[in-house]
Design a protein around this motif. Structure first.
Motif, PDB file in Angstrom:
ATOM      1  N   LEU A  99       0.868  -1.210  -0.101  1.00 58.16           N
ATOM      2  CA  LEU A  99      -0.053   0.015  -0.184  1.00 58.16           C
ATOM      3  C   LEU A  99       0.729   1.275  -0.047  1.00 58.16           C
ATOM      4  O   LEU A  99       0.520   2.370  -0.642  1.00 58.16           O
ATOM      5  CB  LEU A  99      -1.021  -0.022   1.101  1.00 58.16           C
ATOM      6  CG  LEU A  99      -1.975  -1.228   1.301  1.00 58.16           C
ATOM      7  CD1 LEU A  99      -2.828  -0.893   2.498  1.00 58.16           C
ATOM      8  CD2 LEU A  99      -2.792  -1.007   0.141  1.00 58.16           C
ATOM      9  N   MET A 100       2.136   1.315   0.496  1.00 61.92           N
ATOM     10  CA  MET A 100       2.959   2.340   0.401  1.00 61.92           C
ATOM     11  C   MET A 100       3.905   2.285  -0.856  1.00 61.92           C
ATOM     12  O   MET A 100       4.476   3.554  -0.889  1.00 61.92           O
ATOM     13  CB  MET A 100       3.994   2.264   1.691  1.00 61.92           C
ATOM     14  CG  MET A 100       3.188   2.411   3.081  1.00 61.92           C
ATOM     15  SD  MET A 100       4.360   2.464   4.319  1.00 61.92           S
ATOM     16  CE  MET A 100       5.035   0.777   4.273  1.00 61.92           C
ATOM     17  N   MET A 101       3.687   1.754  -1.749  1.00 59.76           N
ATOM     18  CA  MET A 101       4.394   1.783  -3.015  1.00 59.76           C
ATOM     19  C   MET A 101       3.630   2.716  -4.003  1.00 59.76           C
ATOM     20  O   MET A 101       2.630   2.871  -3.985  1.00 59.76           O
ATOM     21  CB  MET A 101       4.439   0.413  -3.642  1.00 59.76           C
ATOM     22  CG  MET A 101       5.253  -0.757  -2.948  1.00 59.76           C
ATOM     23  SD  MET A 101       5.006  -2.485  -3.616  1.00 59.76           S
ATOM     24  CE  MET A 101       5.819  -1.940  -5.304  1.00 59.76           C
ATOM     25  N   SER A 102       4.662   3.536  -4.582  1.00 60.29           N
ATOM     26  CA  SER A 102       4.335   4.712  -5.430  1.00 60.29           C
ATOM     27  C   SER A 102       5.058   4.325  -6.755  1.00 60.29           C
ATOM     28  O   SER A 102       6.151   4.654  -6.607  1.00 60.29           O
ATOM     29  CB  SER A 102       4.435   5.954  -4.809  1.00 60.29           C
ATOM     30  OG  SER A 102       4.000   7.063  -5.554  1.00 60.29           O
ATOM     31  N   PRO A 103       4.499   4.216  -7.621  1.00 58.40           N
ATOM     32  CA  PRO A 103       2.960   4.142  -7.983  1.00 58.40           C
ATOM     33  C   PRO A 103       2.558   2.830  -7.667  1.00 58.40           C
ATOM     34  O   PRO A 103       3.367   1.958  -7.242  1.00 58.40           O
ATOM     35  CB  PRO A 103       2.804   4.136  -9.425  1.00 58.40           C
ATOM     36  CG  PRO A 103       4.092   3.663 -10.190  1.00 58.40           C
ATOM     37  CD  PRO A 103       5.138   4.297  -9.200  1.00 58.40           C
ATOM     38  N   PRO A 104       1.219   2.673  -7.381  1.00 58.81           N
ATOM     39  CA  PRO A 104       0.657   1.180  -6.870  1.00 58.81           C
ATOM     40  C   PRO A 104       1.004   0.365  -7.940  1.00 58.81           C
ATOM     41  O   PRO A 104       0.959   0.457  -8.891  1.00 58.81           O
ATOM     42  CB  PRO A 104      -0.851   1.592  -6.324  1.00 58.81           C
ATOM     43  CG  PRO A 104      -1.116   2.551  -7.509  1.00 58.81           C
ATOM     44  CD  PRO A 104       0.371   3.453  -7.428  1.00 58.81           C
ATOM     45  N   PRO A 105       1.394  -0.973  -7.342  1.00 55.49           N
ATOM     46  CA  PRO A 105       1.674  -2.131  -8.427  1.00 55.49           C
ATOM     47  C   PRO A 105       0.231  -2.532  -8.858  1.00 55.49           C
ATOM     48  O   PRO A 105      -0.902  -2.288  -8.498  1.00 55.49           O
ATOM     49  CB  PRO A 105       2.266  -3.260  -7.374  1.00 55.49           C
ATOM     50  CG  PRO A 105       1.668  -2.920  -6.035  1.00 55.49           C
ATOM     51  CD  PRO A 105       1.619  -1.504  -6.034  1.00 55.49           C
ATOM     52  N   THR A 106       0.355  -3.643  -9.931  1.00 57.52           N
ATOM     53  CA  THR A 106      -0.722  -4.245 -10.578  1.00 57.52           C
ATOM     54  C   THR A 106      -0.972  -5.425  -9.462  1.00 57.52           C
ATOM     55  O   THR A 106      -0.399  -5.569  -8.817  1.00 57.52           O
ATOM     56  CB  THR A 106      -0.504  -4.728 -12.015  1.00 57.52           C
ATOM     57  OG1 THR A 106       0.518  -5.587 -11.704  1.00 57.52           O
ATOM     58  CG2 THR A 106      -0.150  -3.395 -12.729  1.00 57.52           C
TER      59      THR A 106
END
Length: 367
Positions: free
Chosen positions: A204-211
């Motif tokens: 959830l903290m990844m940017s951009p969000p993964p697929t």
């Protein structure tokens, strides 16, 4: 007429032509695994489109291959292929549905009739799929099984709602597709068990969000790691059991108890490499032929004060009435620190001095 026949024959034998007919193509070819019986039309339609695309005959059902004029040289070739595709459609339909479209003239008419009857948005179907998506959880399923179950519901929802299948390259369509992917990512993460809360927070903290596919790979790796961690203690316990049941037992467990007797508070286990044992003082490391208590202490032998202190402490704990007073103990320590024991006589006199307040057990212990 001869020219037209030859042209049709040539078109049917050209592999690059949509009129080409392979020798293995026949009217009783089942293109899909299950015939359409009036349910799950979207799945059957998708399978048929794929099969017709592989055979280069998709244009006969979507209308991209137009009907040539009857005087055209390709009319016979088109008519032959159209009849072949129509028989494929009929053969992959249930008998009751096939009878309803049997007298349609072209494969396109058959296809359009089926679409008008079965390819419609059903709110009941959409409601059922949305309800299943709201209720589904991982539970006892593995990550792979749960991912397969939820993606199947998403695919069925895409088939039931044509709006989600819009592949337009405009900015609005791309934005809608992006929001749909983010929504499904949230659904997938929310339905996981609590044991994946840590990796879920990282995603959830990844940017951009993964697929969704990338998130699944991360969760699957975490699942494999947990399985390895749980399996490791079991393998270590098995290894310990094997060692315990093998030859790696205590080297003193057998011969020492037979040779030196069981431990009773005075017996001691031999040190590593000890080959002697004194039967007089019950101490390993020297034989009875070299026992100081029998043959006398050497000149300059000085007993350790800590052994005296330990003996006094033991005696004080076990024989409260015969224990040394503080005054006597201090005098004894001063005497031992100022004078060396030069002979056996001096040693015997020191032992005689201790004999009064010491218990029998203390007097028998080694210095």
């Amino acid at each position: 007429m001869s020219r037209t026949t030859n042209s049709a024959y040539d078109a049917n034998q050209d592999p690059s032509s949509p009129f080409y007919i392979h020798p293995n193509d026949n009217t009783s070819t089942q293109l899909v695994s299950v015939k359409f019986d009036g349910t799950r039309y979207a799945n059957w339609k998708r399978s048929m489109l794929l099969s017709l695309t592989v055979k280069n005959k998709l244009g006969f059902v979507n209308g991209t291959i137009l009907v040539p004029d009857e005087n055209d040289v390709d009319f016979l070739a088109w008519e032959c292929c159209n009849s072949l595709v129509a028989t494929w459609l009929l053969y992959n339909l249930d008998d009751n549905i096939a009878r309803n479209v049997l007298f349609k003239k072209t494969a396109k008419e058959i296809w359009m009739n089926l679409g008008s009857r079965f390819d419609s948005v059903s709110l009941t179907q959409v409601y059922s799929l949305e309800q299943k998506l709201a209720e589904i959880t991982q539970g006892k399923l593995s990550v792979s099984e749960f991912y397969t179950a939820i993606t199947t519901l998403w695919d069925n929802l895409d088939d039931a709602d044509p709006f989600l299948q819009n592949t337009c390259a405009c900015g609005l369509s791309l934005r809608v597709q992006q929001k749909t992917q983010e929504h499904r990512l949230m659904q997938f993460l929310m339905k996981l068990n609590d044991q994946y809360s840590a990796v879920r927070a990282n995603i959830l903290m990844m940017s951009p969000p993964p697929t969704v596919d990338q998130a699944y790979r991360l969760i699957a790796q975490e699942e494999n790691h947990k399985e390895m961690t749980l399996a490791k203690p079991e393998s270590m316990a098995f290894y310990a059991d094997q060692r315990g049941s093998g030859n790696n037992k205590n080297q003193y467990s057998g011969n020492y108890s037979q040779k030196f007797g069981n431990s009773n508070g005075q017996d001691r286990k031999p040190k590593s490499g000890a080959n002697y044992y004194c039967t007089n003082c019950k101490v390993p490391g020297h034989s009875i032929d070299r026992c100081f208590k029998i043959h006398g202490y050497p000149a300059g032998f000085k007993p350790k004060e800590r052994r005296i202190a330990a003996a006094v402490t033991t005696s004080a704990g076990t024989e409260g009435s015969n224990s040394l007073s503080n005054d006597q103990y201090n005098k004894l320590i001063n005497l031992l620190s100022k004078h060396d024991i030069a002979s056996n006589t001096d040693t015997d006199s020191s032992q005689a001095l201790l004999a009064g307040p010491f218990s029998k057990q203390t007097a028998n212990s080694s210095w």
